[in-house]
Design an enzyme around this catalytic site. Structure first.
Site, PDB file in Angstrom:
ATOM      1  N   GLN A  47      -2.813  15.413 -12.261  1.00 19.71           N
ATOM      2  CA  GLN A  47      -2.490  14.006 -12.981  1.00 19.71           C
ATOM      3  C   GLN A  47      -1.798  13.005 -12.178  1.00 19.71           C
ATOM      4  OE1 GLN A  47       0.337  16.370 -15.799  1.00 19.71           O
ATOM      5  NE2 GLN A  47       1.420  14.282 -15.715  1.00 19.71           N
ATOM      6  N   CYS A  64       0.028  14.603 -18.873  1.00 17.57           N
ATOM      7  CA  CYS A  64      -0.206  15.971 -18.986  1.00 17.57           C
ATOM      8  C   CYS A  64      -0.865  16.487 -20.211  1.00 17.57           C
ATOM      9  CB  CYS A  64       0.981  16.539 -18.830  1.00 17.57           C
ATOM     10  SG  CYS A  64       2.275  16.226 -20.237  1.00 17.57           S
ATOM     11  N   HIS A 118       6.644  17.895 -21.233  1.00 16.40           N
ATOM     12  CA  HIS A 118       5.496  18.087 -20.468  1.00 16.40           C
ATOM     13  C   HIS A 118       4.476  19.136 -21.375  1.00 16.40           C
ATOM     14  CE1 HIS A 118       3.152  18.062 -16.893  1.00 16.40           C
ATOM     15  NE2 HIS A 118       3.171  19.597 -16.601  1.00 16.40           N
ATOM     16  N   ASN A 151      -0.737  24.450 -14.459  1.00 18.21           N
ATOM     17  CA  ASN A 151      -0.316  23.024 -14.521  1.00 18.21           C
ATOM     18  C   ASN A 151      -1.189  21.958 -13.953  1.00 18.21           C
ATOM     19  OD1 ASN A 151       1.717  21.221 -14.648  1.00 18.21           O
ATOM     20  ND2 ASN A 151       3.470  22.238 -13.344  1.00 18.21           N
TER      21      ASN A 151
END
Length: 447
Positions: free
Chosen positions: A67, A73, A372, A393
């Site tokens: 990102q 996110c 997040h 992630n």
């Protein structure tokens, strides 16, 4: 009741400086932190050494996404959940959806929502809390429900059909321009009621909506300049792992979504751990002033014990599906090694002072919040109990283990707040709660 003013004495700093100079341990820590930083010095090496990245259950066989310098996110995590299904369904080595396509329409809808709220609050003073909220800069963040609303309304496309631009991964300049245009429009909307005292309410409303529509045309232009022009159709073809070539012809983004996004995903539920006693467990809540899309779905969640979040996440992973989740990402973690553990940093020993705050109080005091979103793609089970979790992630492959992170279960307990799961994985009481009228949480609540 009088208030006692207690100013700091002029000698306060000098007194403590003299004491600190005599503190041998404090001086050593000062030197270490001055050279390395607090996070590096406070790391517990025993925790790092015992936390390996292997898990008994693992889904991923694909590279991570990135990102970059943006707050997208939640979009990346949502698309990564769908991506896993897509890779399996198409029998391909890898596939990625366009995050930029979702981000474009998210910004468009947020801008319209801000203008609608500006019209609704036009008669309120600038000092009003709701007006101050409307005047905040437009941001990148979002919710799972917001993600679903966007793909339901606009569809999705492969990444190559609308790849990231520089501004997609570095949104500051774009957000600055959007915020300026929106605030200018808000000023015009607020001034319409004072233009002519003879205006009737319908005339004022018409003028305000005219400003909204003109501003939305400007917003679209800024988004197109920064993010590119969203495709209205594209040719869809691919080669699978068995070297077979597939061609599906020309598709629109909505047709693509209807074909590949499972219909049941729109029924998924946000299961949330909120240990604050004032928010009873097993109830349904909604965030005030949502959705960010006019005509969209309000952002609701059902509260549950932390063990229920874990058990439903485990069930989902074992069924072959990643789990979208939100957490307080910057607490007790090391970015480079890709590790989260509730005891990873010993800040109390570093500073020589007490710093611990219980999870419920961290939420009350805004010390902790959902900052997040990512995807759970694995879990290590020992005698049926989770010991650690594998996390996909969206920070690129130069951190963690090629971008995948390892979360100790102790960190899940303390810093994970929400998982998105299918309704059939809920208890009967939770499913019933999800049908009830929600309790409204203020928009400034940590959730």
């Amino acid at each position: 009741m009088s208030t006692t003013i207690s100013p700091i004495s002029p000698d306060f700093s000098a007194h403590h400086a003299e004491r600190f100079r005599a503190d041998v341990v404090g001086k050593i820590v000062q030197n270490a932190v001055s050279a390395q930083g607090a996070d590096a010095v406070s790391l517990d090496r025993d925790v790092i050494n015992r936390l390996d990245d292997s898990t008994s259950e693992r889904l991923d066989a694909w590279p991570v996404t990135n990102q970059k310098h943006s707050g997208r996110c939640w979009e990346f995590a949502g698309l990564n959940v769908l991506r896993a299904r897509m890779i399996k369904e198409l029998n391909v080595e890898d596939f990625a959806f366009s995050q930029n396509f979702v981000a474009f329409h998210d910004k468009l809808e947020k801008a319209n929502h801000i203008l609608v709220r500006a019209i609704e609050t036009a008669d309120q003073p600038l000092e009003d809390e709701d007006v101050r909220d409307v005047l905040q800069p437009i941001g990148d963040g979002g919710y799972w429900t917001q993600f679903l609303d966007l793909i339901k309304k606009y569809g999705i496309v492969p990444q190559w059909a609308m790849p990231d631009t520089e501004s997609a991964g570095n949104t500051d300049q774009m957000n600055r321009a959007l915020s300026t245009v929106l605030r200018r429009a808000i000023g015009s909307i607020r001034s319409t009621k004072n233009v002519d005292s003879t205006d009737v309410p319908d005339d004022v409303a018409a003028k305000q909506d005219e400003i909204r529509l003109a501003t939305m045309a400007d917003i679209w232009r800024i988004l197109a300049i920064h993010l590119g022009t969203p495709p209205t159709e594209f040719s869809w073809q691919y080669r699978d792992k068995d070297k077979a070539f597939h061609t599906e012809g020309t598709m629109t983004p909505l047709e693509f979504a209807h074909k590949y996004v499972p219909a049941n995903i729109y029924d998924y539920v946000a299961l949330t751990h909120d240990p604050r006693e004032e928010h009873p467990v097993g109830r349904r809540y909604v965030i005030d002033h949502t959705p960010f899309m006019e005509g969209g779905t309000p952002y609701t969640h059902v509260t549950a014990p932390i063990d229920d979040l874990k058990s439903t996440a485990i069930e989902t992973i074992r069924s072959g599906e990643p789990v979208w989740f939100s957490c307080d990402v910057s607490q007790q973690f090391d970015r480079q090694s890709g590790i989260w553990d509730a005891q990873l940093h010993n800040y109390e020993a570093l500073y020589g002072i007490g710093m611990s705050i219980a999870k419920a109080d961290r939420l009350r005091l805004h010390e902790s919040s959902a900052t997040h979103a990512m995807a759970l793609v694995g879990v290590d089970l020992v005698d049926g109990q989770p010991k650690r979790w594998r996390v996909e992630n969206s920070w690129g492959d130069e951190v963690g283990t090629k971008g995948f992170f390892t979360m100790d279960d102790s960190w899940f307990e303390e810093y994970v707040f929400q998982v998105i799961v299918a309704p059939e994985r809920l208890t009967e009481a939770q499913r019933q709660a999800n049908t009830e009228e929600p309790i409204v949480l203020p928009h400034w609540d940590v959730f």
